[in-house]
Enzyme design. Structure first.
Site, PDB file in Angstrom:
ATOM      1  N   CYS A 197      18.180  64.180  33.019  1.00  0.00           N
ATOM      2  CA  CYS A 197      18.001  63.129  32.036  1.00  0.00           C
ATOM      3  C   CYS A 197      17.262  61.929  32.632  1.00  0.00           C
ATOM      4  CB  CYS A 197      19.287  62.695  31.649  1.00  0.00           C
ATOM      5  SG  CYS A 197      20.543  62.081  32.763  1.00  0.00           S
TER       6      CYS A 197
ATOM      7  N   HIS B 274      22.166  55.561  30.393  1.00  0.00           N
ATOM      8  CA  HIS B 274      21.686  54.873  31.682  1.00  0.00           C
ATOM      9  C   HIS B 274      20.375  53.926  31.369  1.00  0.00           C
ATOM     10  CE1 HIS B 274      23.432  58.299  33.787  1.00  0.00           C
ATOM     11  NE2 HIS B 274      22.495  59.385  33.294  1.00  0.00           N
TER      12      HIS B 274
HETATM   13  P1  NAD Z   1      29.656  70.857  31.687  1.00  0.00           P
HETATM   14  O1  NAD Z   1      30.721  70.742  32.637  1.00  0.00           O
HETATM   15  O2  NAD Z   1      30.061  69.679  30.424  1.00  0.00           O
HETATM   16  O3  NAD Z   1      29.584  72.218  31.125  1.00  0.00           O
HETATM   17  C1  NAD Z   1      29.683  73.263  31.797  1.00  0.00           C
HETATM   18  C2  NAD Z   1      29.877  74.335  31.172  1.00  0.00           C
HETATM   19  O4  NAD Z   1      29.854  75.598  31.871  1.00  0.00           O
HETATM   20  C3  NAD Z   1      31.577  74.232  30.927  1.00  0.00           C
HETATM   21  O5  NAD Z   1      31.639  74.693  29.484  1.00  0.00           O
HETATM   22  C4  NAD Z   1      32.293  75.101  31.383  1.00  0.00           C
HETATM   23  O6  NAD Z   1      33.433  75.737  31.075  1.00  0.00           O
HETATM   24  C5  NAD Z   1      31.163  76.246  31.879  1.00  0.00           C
HETATM   25  N1  NAD Z   1      31.352  77.128  33.011  1.00  0.00           N
HETATM   26  C6  NAD Z   1      32.159  76.881  34.237  1.00  0.00           C
HETATM   27  N2  NAD Z   1      32.050  77.912  34.943  1.00  0.00           N
HETATM   28  C7  NAD Z   1      31.235  79.037  34.352  1.00  0.00           C
HETATM   29  C8  NAD Z   1      30.916  80.355  34.715  1.00  0.00           C
HETATM   30  N3  NAD Z   1      31.436  80.849  35.796  1.00  0.00           N
HETATM   31  N4  NAD Z   1      30.157  80.992  33.761  1.00  0.00           N
HETATM   32  C9  NAD Z   1      30.022  80.424  32.568  1.00  0.00           C
HETATM   33  N5  NAD Z   1      30.230  79.092  32.265  1.00  0.00           N
HETATM   34  C10 NAD Z   1      30.804  78.387  33.027  1.00  0.00           C
HETATM   35  O7  NAD Z   1      28.341  70.381  32.336  1.00  0.00           O
HETATM   36  P2  NAD Z   1      26.956  69.498  31.688  1.00  0.00           P
HETATM   37  O8  NAD Z   1      27.228  68.222  31.750  1.00  0.00           O
HETATM   38  O9  NAD Z   1      26.711  70.382  30.393  1.00  0.00           O
HETATM   39  O10 NAD Z   1      25.877  69.949  32.764  1.00  0.00           O
HETATM   40  C11 NAD Z   1      25.278  71.184  32.999  1.00  0.00           C
HETATM   41  C12 NAD Z   1      24.056  70.906  33.822  1.00  0.00           C
HETATM   42  O11 NAD Z   1      23.297  70.053  33.198  1.00  0.00           O
HETATM   43  C13 NAD Z   1      24.155  70.312  35.225  1.00  0.00           C
HETATM   44  O12 NAD Z   1      23.228  71.022  35.889  1.00  0.00           O
HETATM   45  C14 NAD Z   1      23.942  68.980  34.978  1.00  0.00           C
HETATM   46  O13 NAD Z   1      23.591  68.172  36.071  1.00  0.00           O
HETATM   47  C15 NAD Z   1      22.869  69.081  34.003  1.00  0.00           C
HETATM   48  N6  NAD Z   1      22.934  67.825  33.032  1.00  0.00           N
HETATM   49  C16 NAD Z   1      23.770  67.110  32.753  1.00  0.00           C
HETATM   50  C17 NAD Z   1      23.929  65.873  31.864  1.00  0.00           C
HETATM   51  C18 NAD Z   1      24.825  65.191  31.186  1.00  0.00           C
HETATM   52  O14 NAD Z   1      24.720  63.981  31.205  1.00  0.00           O
HETATM   53  N7  NAD Z   1      25.862  65.840  31.312  1.00  0.00           N
HETATM   54  C19 NAD Z   1      22.381  65.431  31.278  1.00  0.00           C
HETATM   55  C20 NAD Z   1      21.472  66.258  31.988  1.00  0.00           C
HETATM   56  C21 NAD Z   1      21.486  67.336  32.682  1.00  0.00           C
END
Ligand code: NAD
Length: 340
Positions: free
Chosen positions: A140, A219
């Site tokens: 982000c 942020h």
């Molecule tokens: P999150 O923890 O909210 O979601 C992850 C999902 O993956 C959950 O639904 C979890 O149950 C699922 N999961 C876990 N193990 C799994 C498996 N073995 N197989 C399939 N699914 C599985 O995470 P998020 O915040 O959505 O982040 C995901 C990615 O996006 C990361 O790389 C993060 O750095 C990036 N990101 C996050 C944000 C933020 O602000 N949250 C912003 C930009 C980028």
């Protein structure tokens, strides 16, 4: 129609699912998920198909009265492209699966840059992902910075950037408890954000420092930009940003003075989940002293990478050129402003 599979249904995966289902050239084939929680229940009610990693997950879903459409391997094999939105640590394992199935994949910013062939921000380097197998949609903060800085650099010339980032401690849906501290994240300088921006803008000289603060929404960057063109004025920067895709100018003169207001602005705009997909720059913070510009920028961490995920799909599969894709994505998500 492009058949899209999404792996992971958390903060980012749920939003990408929503965004994909709004595209007239894409079909949401299904979603990889591990637990039959309220998010799965609502997803099933919306007509989403769920796929699970293991038999044990299938049993858990069925015990909760939810049917599954198959395994994540099935989803990978039947999709034209996978958007991986699993937690950062799983990328290496899933990358192997995607490559073996010859299904191109997009990863998110939590993964290392080395996992992917290219890092992606649509308006900066759309064409670089054409035909690639593994692409990373950057984080982000990197997305927010890249949009604003690429445009200021192009129009005014940048010799150096410093950004001090006040980061939300956790996402709003994470029950991680009260956080009563300011945490240096990390103590060492620079934070990872500056080097990450150079995966998109390799020539940019940028240093970032970051602190985590006890808030869940947005942020905020304090940006200090050394300019090559010493005749740059605040008005000319405002003009540049008005003509930059996916940048929104906000102002304290209209009552936007804090992240409480940027958060409320998203809800007031009537966007899905109150999401703001644009980099938000405070117009009335833009100041030039000598050859240095100063401004504040807010990044809605849960939402800003959504349009990039949609555009990266078209770029990888080469189904639309940059401007057409940005326009299609913007129109579908009610993002106004220019597209090139
Ligand atoms: P999150 O923890 O909210 O979601 C992850 C999902 O993956 C959950 O639904 C979890 O149950 C699922 N999961 C876990 N193990 C799994 C498996 N073995 N197989 C399939 N699914 C599985 O995470 P998020 O915040 O959505 O982040 C995901 C990615 O996006 C990361 O790389 C993060 O750095 C990036 N990101 C996050 C944000 C933020 O602000 N949250 C912003 C930009 C980028």
């Amino acid at each position: 129609m492009i058949k899209v599979g999404i792996n992971g249904f958390g903060v980012i995966g749920r939003r990408v699912a929503y965004a994909i289902s709004k595209q007239d050239d894409m079909e949401l084939l299904g979603i990889g998920k591990t637990s039959p929680d309220y998010k799965a229940k609502i997803g099933i009610e919306k007509g989403f198909n769920f796929y699970v990693p293991e038999d044990s997950h299938k049993q858990k879903f069925e015990k909760s009265g939810f049917s599954v459409s198959g395994s994540i391997d099935d989803l990978i094999n039947n999709s034209d492209i996978i958007v991986d939105a699993t937690p950062g640590s799983l990328g290496e394992m899933y990358r192997e699966k995607y490559l073996n199935a010859k299904t191109p994949a997009l990863f998110q910013g939590g993964e290392s840059k080395d996992l992917a062939e290219v890092s992606f921000v649509a308006q900066c380097n759309y064409e670089k992902s054409n035909g690639k197998n593994v692409v990373r949609v950057v984080s982000c903060n990197t997305t927010g910075l890249s949009r604003v800085l690429s445009s200021i650099d192009k129009n005014h010339g940048i010799s150096k950037v410093t950004s001090v980032i006040a980061r939300r401690a956790v996402d709003p849906d994470l029950p991680k408890g009260m956080v009563d501290s300011v945490s240096l994240d990390p103590v060492s300088v620079p934070s990872h954000h500056g080097p990450d921006v150079t995966t998109i803008l390799p020539e940019l000289d940028i240093v970032t420092m970051a602190i985590k603060i006890p808030t869940t929404h947005n942020h905020v960057h304090s940006l200090i930009i050394d300019l090559k063109n010493s005749s740059t004025t605040p008005d000319s920067i405002i003009d540049t940003l008005k003509n930059t895709p996916r940048v929104m100018l906000v102002s304290s003169k209209n009552g936007v003075k804090s992240t409480a207001h940027t958060f409320d602005l998203g809800r007031e705009l009537g966007r899905d989940r109150g999401d703001i997909y644009e980099s938000m720059v405070w117009e009335d913070s833009i100041t030039v002293i000598g050859d240095r510009a100063y401004m504040y920028m807010a990044v809605a961490q849960e939402a800003i990478v959504l349009p990039e995920n949609v555009d990266a799909i078209r770029s990888v599969l080469q189904t639309a050129p940059r401007e057409e894709s940005i326009k299609k994505t913007n129109d579908s998500l009610c993002i106004g402003g220019p597209t090139s």
